[in-house]
Scaffold this motif. Structure first.
Motif, short mmCIF file in Angstrom:
data_model
loop_
_atom_site.label_atom_id
_atom_site.label_comp_id
_atom_site.label_asym_id
_atom_site.label_seq_id
_atom_site.Cartn_x
_atom_site.Cartn_y
_atom_site.Cartn_z
N PRO A 22 0.81 -1.23 0.00
CA PRO A 22 0.00 0.00 0.00
C PRO A 22 0.84 1.27 0.00
O PRO A 22 0.47 2.27 -0.64
N TRP A 52 2.02 1.85 -3.48
CA TRP A 52 0.90 2.37 -4.29
C TRP A 52 0.68 3.85 -4.01
O TRP A 52 0.43 4.64 -4.93
N GLU A 95 -6.71 -0.03 -14.67
CA GLU A 95 -7.40 0.18 -13.40
C GLU A 95 -8.51 1.21 -13.56
O GLU A 95 -9.60 1.03 -12.99
N ARG A 155 -12.38 1.20 -6.15
CA ARG A 155 -10.94 1.38 -6.29
C ARG A 155 -10.18 0.19 -5.71
O ARG A 155 -9.20 -0.26 -6.29
N PHE A 156 -10.67 -0.32 -4.58
CA PHE A 156 -9.98 -1.45 -3.98
C PHE A 156 -10.14 -2.70 -4.82
O PHE A 156 -9.19 -3.47 -5.00
N THR A 157 -11.35 -2.92 -5.37
CA THR A 157 -11.58 -4.09 -6.22
C THR A 157 -10.72 -4.01 -7.48
O THR A 157 -10.14 -5.01 -7.92
N PHE A 188 -7.90 -2.47 -7.78
CA PHE A 188 -6.51 -2.73 -7.39
C PHE A 188 -6.29 -4.22 -7.17
O PHE A 188 -5.28 -4.78 -7.62
N ARG A 189 -7.24 -4.88 -6.49
CA ARG A 189 -7.07 -6.29 -6.16
C ARG A 189 -7.19 -7.18 -7.38
O ARG A 189 -6.43 -8.15 -7.53
N ARG A 190 -8.13 -6.88 -8.30
CA ARG A 190 -8.39 -7.77 -9.42
C ARG A 190 -7.59 -7.42 -10.68
O ARG A 190 -7.41 -8.28 -11.54
N THR A 201 -4.78 -4.50 -10.81
CA THR A 201 -3.42 -4.00 -10.62
C THR A 201 -2.51 -5.05 -10.01
O THR A 201 -1.36 -5.22 -10.45
N LEU A 202 -2.98 -5.74 -8.97
CA LEU A 202 -2.13 -6.73 -8.31
C LEU A 202 -1.60 -7.80 -9.26
O LEU A 202 -0.41 -8.12 -9.22
#
Length: 254
Positions: free
Chosen positions: A63, A66, A155, A165-167, A169-171, A173-174
């Protein structure tokens, strides 16, 4: 070529100490040295603490990377400099800083002790914190560089399709930055495994509790040089394994 001679001198300077370690190694007594209880205890503790430090670095370091790579805020350059400071800070100074922050009379440690009865210095947890302090910048730098190279439009496209934004990033960007995370984690793990100065200053050198392999090497060098060489060979093997793991990512010519 005029550069050939200094290049060979530099190569010899880097290789000769390693060659000397291999030449002077007590190969006949090596199995006995490596099977002693003290060596395995130091090895177990080193692997445990380095892995825990790497896990902690991943939880807070990704994080942070990021934040530095994808957001703009006043003083971002200064924050980045602070994040990378442990790379150039003498490890002993880092250990002193950790004592002043998390010691029983430290800025935070006094409250941890009085409110929760938690004491961090000279414990295994203290080893993990010291190793995290010196190792996490390697992870942050690697992940931040990968994030900067990754196209942010993927993204952004995910967010326009309804993902949070979190989804996104998780699905999205990661998976894109997974190689950078893996490389940074390997570097952080290797750095944590070899940490000495901050560990001995903040956590001490207590066998079975805070004595990691570098500390065991230091102690053995004073009393049993053969054991010190044996432990050094183990750390050398780990370093070579790390280089082999990173070869395809950073050492393959373009």
């Amino acid at each position: 070529m005029p550069l050939l001679v200094p290049a060979l001198v530099g190569l010899a300077f880097l290789l000769l100490p390693l060659i000397a370690l291999l030449v002077r190694a007590p190969w006949r007594g090596l199995p006995e040295q490596l099977t002693s209880a003290e060596v395995w205890e130091a090895l177990r503790l080193s692997l445990l603490c380095a892995t825990a430090a790497t896990g902690l670095s991943l939880v807070v370091g990704v994080p942070l990377a990021w934040l530095l790579a994808r957001t703009r805020f006043p003083g971002r350059g200064f924050v980045r400099a602070l994040v990378t400071l442990p790379l150039v800070l003498p490890p002993v100074v880092g250990g002193v800083a950790l004592l002043l922050a998390f010691g029983r009379n430290g800025v935070i440690g006094q409250w941890l002790d009085s409110w929760f009865g938690i004491t961090l210095p000279f414990t295994t947890t203290g080893v993990v914190l010291a190793e995290t302090f010196v190792a996490m910048p390697f992870l942050v730098i690697s992940v931040e560089g990968t994030l900067r190279a990754a196209d942010p439009r993927y993204e952004e496209a995910a967010t326009t399709l309804g993902a949070s934004r979190f989804t996104a990033f998780r699905r999205v960007t990661l998976p894109l930055i997974a190689p950078g995370i893996a490389a940074g984690a390997v570097l952080a793990w290797a750095r944590a495994l070899g940490e000495f100065g901050a560990t001995i200053t903040f956590a001490g050198n207590f066998p079975g509790r805070t004595q990691t392999m570098p500390l065991a090497v230091y102690l053995a060098l004073q009393n049993d040089p053969a054991a010190a060489i044996a432990l050094s060979l183990v750390l050398l093997a780990v370093s070579i394994a790390v280089l082999a793991a990173l070869r395809d990512r950073w050492m393959t010519p373009s």
